[in-house]
Write a protein that holds these residues in place. Structure first.
Motif, PDB file in Angstrom:
ATOM      1  N   PHE A 109       0.810  -1.219   0.000  1.00  0.00           N
ATOM      2  CA  PHE A 109       0.000   0.000   0.000  1.00  0.00           C
ATOM      3  C   PHE A 109       0.848   1.276   0.000  1.00  0.00           C
ATOM      4  O   PHE A 109       0.307   2.374   0.070  1.00  0.00           O
ATOM      5  CB  PHE A 109      -0.945   0.003   1.211  1.00  0.00           C
ATOM      6  N   CYS A 110       2.176   1.157  -0.062  1.00  0.00           N
ATOM      7  CA  CYS A 110       3.061   2.327  -0.103  1.00  0.00           C
ATOM      8  C   CYS A 110       3.920   2.282  -1.369  1.00  0.00           C
ATOM      9  O   CYS A 110       4.043   1.241  -2.012  1.00  0.00           O
ATOM     10  CB  CYS A 110       3.973   2.354   1.125  1.00  0.00           C
ATOM     11  N   ARG A 147       7.474  -4.952   2.615  1.00  0.00           N
ATOM     12  CA  ARG A 147       6.113  -5.502   2.650  1.00  0.00           C
ATOM     13  C   ARG A 147       5.096  -4.378   2.499  1.00  0.00           C
ATOM     14  O   ARG A 147       4.041  -4.553   1.892  1.00  0.00           O
ATOM     15  CB  ARG A 147       5.865  -6.282   3.941  1.00  0.00           C
ATOM     16  N   ALA A 148       5.406  -3.211   3.040  1.00  0.00           N
ATOM     17  CA  ALA A 148       4.497  -2.071   2.895  1.00  0.00           C
ATOM     18  C   ALA A 148       4.401  -1.618   1.441  1.00  0.00           C
ATOM     19  O   ALA A 148       3.423  -0.965   1.059  1.00  0.00           O
ATOM     20  CB  ALA A 148       4.964  -0.919   3.778  1.00  0.00           C
ATOM     21  N   GLY A 149       5.422  -1.960   0.642  1.00  0.00           N
ATOM     22  CA  GLY A 149       5.371  -1.621  -0.785  1.00  0.00           C
ATOM     23  C   GLY A 149       6.525  -0.780  -1.276  1.00  0.00           C
ATOM     24  O   GLY A 149       6.623  -0.503  -2.477  1.00  0.00           O
ATOM     25  N   TYR A 150       7.406  -0.356  -0.390  1.00  0.00           N
ATOM     26  CA  TYR A 150       8.530   0.487  -0.804  1.00  0.00           C
ATOM     27  C   TYR A 150       9.595  -0.326  -1.548  1.00  0.00           C
ATOM     28  O   TYR A 150       9.751  -1.519  -1.326  1.00  0.00           O
ATOM     29  CB  TYR A 150       9.188   1.123   0.425  1.00  0.00           C
ATOM     30  N   VAL A 496      -0.633  -3.076  11.282  1.00  0.00           N
ATOM     31  CA  VAL A 496       0.610  -3.174  12.062  1.00  0.00           C
ATOM     32  C   VAL A 496       1.806  -2.855  11.175  1.00  0.00           C
ATOM     33  O   VAL A 496       2.731  -2.141  11.583  1.00  0.00           O
ATOM     34  CB  VAL A 496       0.746  -4.576  12.691  1.00  0.00           C
ATOM     35  N   ILE A 497       1.789  -3.375   9.946  1.00  0.00           N
ATOM     36  CA  ILE A 497       2.869  -3.077   8.984  1.00  0.00           C
ATOM     37  C   ILE A 497       2.926  -1.580   8.711  1.00  0.00           C
ATOM     38  O   ILE A 497       4.001  -0.969   8.711  1.00  0.00           O
ATOM     39  CB  ILE A 497       2.651  -3.856   7.666  1.00  0.00           C
ATOM     40  N   GLU A 498       1.773  -0.977   8.485  1.00  0.00           N
ATOM     41  CA  GLU A 498       1.712   0.459   8.176  1.00  0.00           C
ATOM     42  C   GLU A 498       2.274   1.291   9.320  1.00  0.00           C
ATOM     43  O   GLU A 498       3.078   2.207   9.106  1.00  0.00           O
ATOM     44  CB  GLU A 498       0.260   0.852   7.885  1.00  0.00           C
ATOM     45  N   ALA A 499       1.864   0.972  10.555  1.00  0.00           N
ATOM     46  CA  ALA A 499       2.338   1.723  11.720  1.00  0.00           C
ATOM     47  C   ALA A 499       3.836   1.524  11.933  1.00  0.00           C
ATOM     48  O   ALA A 499       4.560   2.478  12.236  1.00  0.00           O
ATOM     49  CB  ALA A 499       1.557   1.302  12.963  1.00  0.00           C
ATOM     50  N   SER A 500       4.302   0.292  11.765  1.00  0.00           N
ATOM     51  CA  SER A 500       5.723  -0.008  11.944  1.00  0.00           C
ATOM     52  C   SER A 500       6.557   0.726  10.902  1.00  0.00           C
ATOM     53  O   SER A 500       7.632   1.262  11.216  1.00  0.00           O
ATOM     54  CB  SER A 500       5.955  -1.516  11.841  1.00  0.00           C
ATOM     55  N   ALA A 501       6.078   0.776   9.656  1.00  0.00           N
ATOM     56  CA  ALA A 501       6.798   1.470   8.583  1.00  0.00           C
ATOM     57  C   ALA A 501       6.795   2.981   8.814  1.00  0.00           C
ATOM     58  O   ALA A 501       7.796   3.661   8.562  1.00  0.00           O
ATOM     59  CB  ALA A 501       6.158   1.141   7.235  1.00  0.00           C
TER      60      ALA A 501
END
Length: 567
Positions: A109-110, A147-150, A496-501
């Motif tokens: 999603f990023c 994993r977030a997409g970067y 959780v992935i979004e917040a961690s990133a």
């Protein structure tokens, strides 16, 4: 999946507020024990609305309009809070998406390019326990961001021309190099001998200074001796990193920024700001307006550059090649990293994001390569794999030795990585290998075992002709509390992935992994799966086990930990 739900909540709540004539930047969304998500926006608007927060919350809730296919199920109030629960569609759709997306579930999603630097230990010996927190935090962040997409490139910035490397280069000309040893350990041996020699004979220090000047002037023979010393150490360090499941994409060398002229150019750029002055023959930068009383030295009195100067050139180079730069640095770099950011800001260059971590130690105490007082990462890994083998042998004595060794390797590395990363970077920690390997505690082995348990359940069902992963299932049959709790926990993986990133806090993934494993075990403890009374119910519960297997594997992969199918 939770991010999509939260987006719908944001939209529905925003529309409701607009219909009432309110506009607010922050909806006050937060986790809640009483709902899937709660809003305290009524608190924020009470004064503006000139209304009691409780009554305002009820008014806002009544104004929320939900479409038929919404992921939002129920909106209620509790005092000033607006509580929002997910719909049944949210539950069902989560199960279907996990099975459809598999290892892609929970990310993507990023976008953007990131250069992430971590480890970058001086190549004057092997990595020790004090280094591995940097490596594990850095590698886990890479996995989170990917994993977030970067698009993420990890770099190990090699110090190939500082004083320590000059000492190693000199040491190789003075002492015998043990070619039978792992090269980074052999380098440490001669480095320790050299420091002892220089302490006993201070007059020889001038030979080190001379080497540093020669390498900066481009003397080929000196450069070659530095390169030889560095390559020995870096080869050994790479081997240790791979053992920990850590791999860098590139290894830029400090010297490259000297030879390219980048260091000279950035010194001139800094001079042009009018911030530089000569202090005892050295060129320093005044950063007092940035809050730094201490000046930053960027050139010695003999004209040679410092690590900091070359680091500035390195960051200027990185800033031109990525949307974001992230550095993982130890707490002893707080001052210098702040000065680096201030200097880059002063010359109009992009600044890095800094992740500062406190140090990890063993119960034995602190470590120093120069004094020869350290426990290498290799020694730690050997010790923990040996102990892991004992635990595996105790639990699976009937299995072949190769199986025990592989599981011990996976469990040992997993235990180290999990125990190191579970603590927030800004907190110091003591690594206790006995606690890390405790299968009864909710650490790395516990999460790996949960994945293996899911695999074993599915394998047994398949062998008995009860499970076919291609067969469609009906998620609406999953109504037990433990089933719904597990599904919601899996749905929150993307959040959780979004917040961690966003926060650059990899410890939140470790916490989530433990909670997910516990949620799966709770489900399996209280709900019959293979022995379910109805065939259709058995099929969908096996499907839920498969979903748990997928998300546990994705979570372990994000942590850089193997997901064994059998333990």
């Amino acid at each position: 999946m939770f991010l999509e739900f939260k987006k719908q909540v944001t939209s529905a709540l925003g529309d409701a507020l607009a219909s009432l004539g309110f506009q607010v930047d922050d909806l006050g969304l937060e986790a809640s024990q009483h709902a899937d998500i709660a809003s305290k926006v009524a608190f924020r608007l009470a004064a503006q609305a000139k209304q009691n927060p409780k009554e305002l919350a009820e008014r806002i809730a009544e104004a929320i309009i939900l479409p038929d296919d919404s992921l939002i199920g129920k909106v209620t109030t509790a005092g000033p809070y607006i509580n929002i629960d997910a719909s049944r569609d949210y539950i069902d759709e989560t199960v279907l998406r996990i099975r459809q997306e598999e290892d892609g579930f929970g990310g993507g999603f990023c976008e953007g390019r990131i250069l992430l630097e971590h480890t970058s230990a001086n190549p004057n010996g092997p990595l020790h326990v004090g280094h591995i927190r940097n490596s594990i935090i850095g590698d886990t962040l890479k996995r989170v961001l990917m994993r977030a997409g970067y698009d993420v490139e990890t770099q190990y910035y090699v110090n190939d021309m500082g004083r320590q490397i000059a000492i190693v280069s000199w040491a190789l000309s003075q002492f015998e190099f043990d070619t039978t040893k792992k090269p980074d350990h052999a380098i440490a041996d001669v480095y320790i001998k050299a420091n002892a020699e220089l302490t006993e004979n201070p007059d020889k220090v001038s030979e080190i200074d001379s080497r540093m000047q020669l390498v900066e002037k481009g003397d080929e023979a000196t450069i070659k001796s530095f390169d030889e010393a560095v390559s020995f150490a870096v080869d050994g360090i790479k081997e240790t990193l791979l053992r920990m499941n850590v791999e860098h994409d590139s290894f830029p060398y400090e010297s490259g920024f000297i030879h390219s002229g980048a260091v000279s150019r950035i010194v001139e750029e800094i001079k042009a700001t009018g911030r530089t002055e000569i202090d005892k023959g050295a060129l320093v930068v005044d950063l007092s307006d940035y809050g730094f009383e201490k000046t930053l030295v960027i050139q010695r009195s003999d004209g040679t550059s410092l690590y900091t100067t070359r680091d500035l050139a390195y960051h200027e180079w990185k800033g031109e090649r990525a949307d974001r730069m992230i550095d993982v640095l130890g707490a002893d770099h707080k001052l210098i990293s702040g000065q680096l950011k201030a200097t880059l800001n002063a010359i109009g260059k992009r600044e890095p994001e800094i992740v500062i971590f406190e140090f990890v130690s063993l119960p034995e105490g602190s470590m120093s390569t120069r004094r020869g007082k350290f426990i290498s990462a290799d020694e730690l890994l050997d010790q923990i794999e040996k102990q892991a083998y004992t635990e595996v042998d105790k639990r699976r004595p009937e299995m072949p030795d190769e199986f025990k060794k592989e599981v011990a390797r996976n469990v040992g590395i997993g235990a180290v990585r999990y125990d190191i990363v579970k603590v927030s970077p800004e907190k110091s920690t003591v690594f206790n290998w006995e606690e890390a390997l405790d299968f009864e505690k909710q650490g790395g082995p516990f999460i790996q075992y949960s994945h293996a348990r899911a695999c074993n359940i599915l394998k047994k069902a398949e062998e008995d002709g009860l499970w076919d992963s291609s067969r469609p299932i009906d998620p609406s049959l999953l109504v037990e509390d433990t089933e719904v709790d597990l599904i919601k926990k899996m749905a929150s993986f993307d959040s959780v992935i979004e917040a961690s990133a966003r926060e650059l806090k990899p410890n939140s993934i470790a916490i989530y992994a433990r909670e997910l494993a516990e949620s799966f075990n709770q489900f399996y403890r209280f709900v019959p799966v293979i022995n379910a009374e109805e065939e259709e119910l058995r099929d969908v519960r096996l499907g839920l086990v498969d979903c748990a297997r997928i998300v546990l594997a994705n979570t372990l992969d994000t942590l850089g930990i193997a997901a064994p199918e059998s333990m």
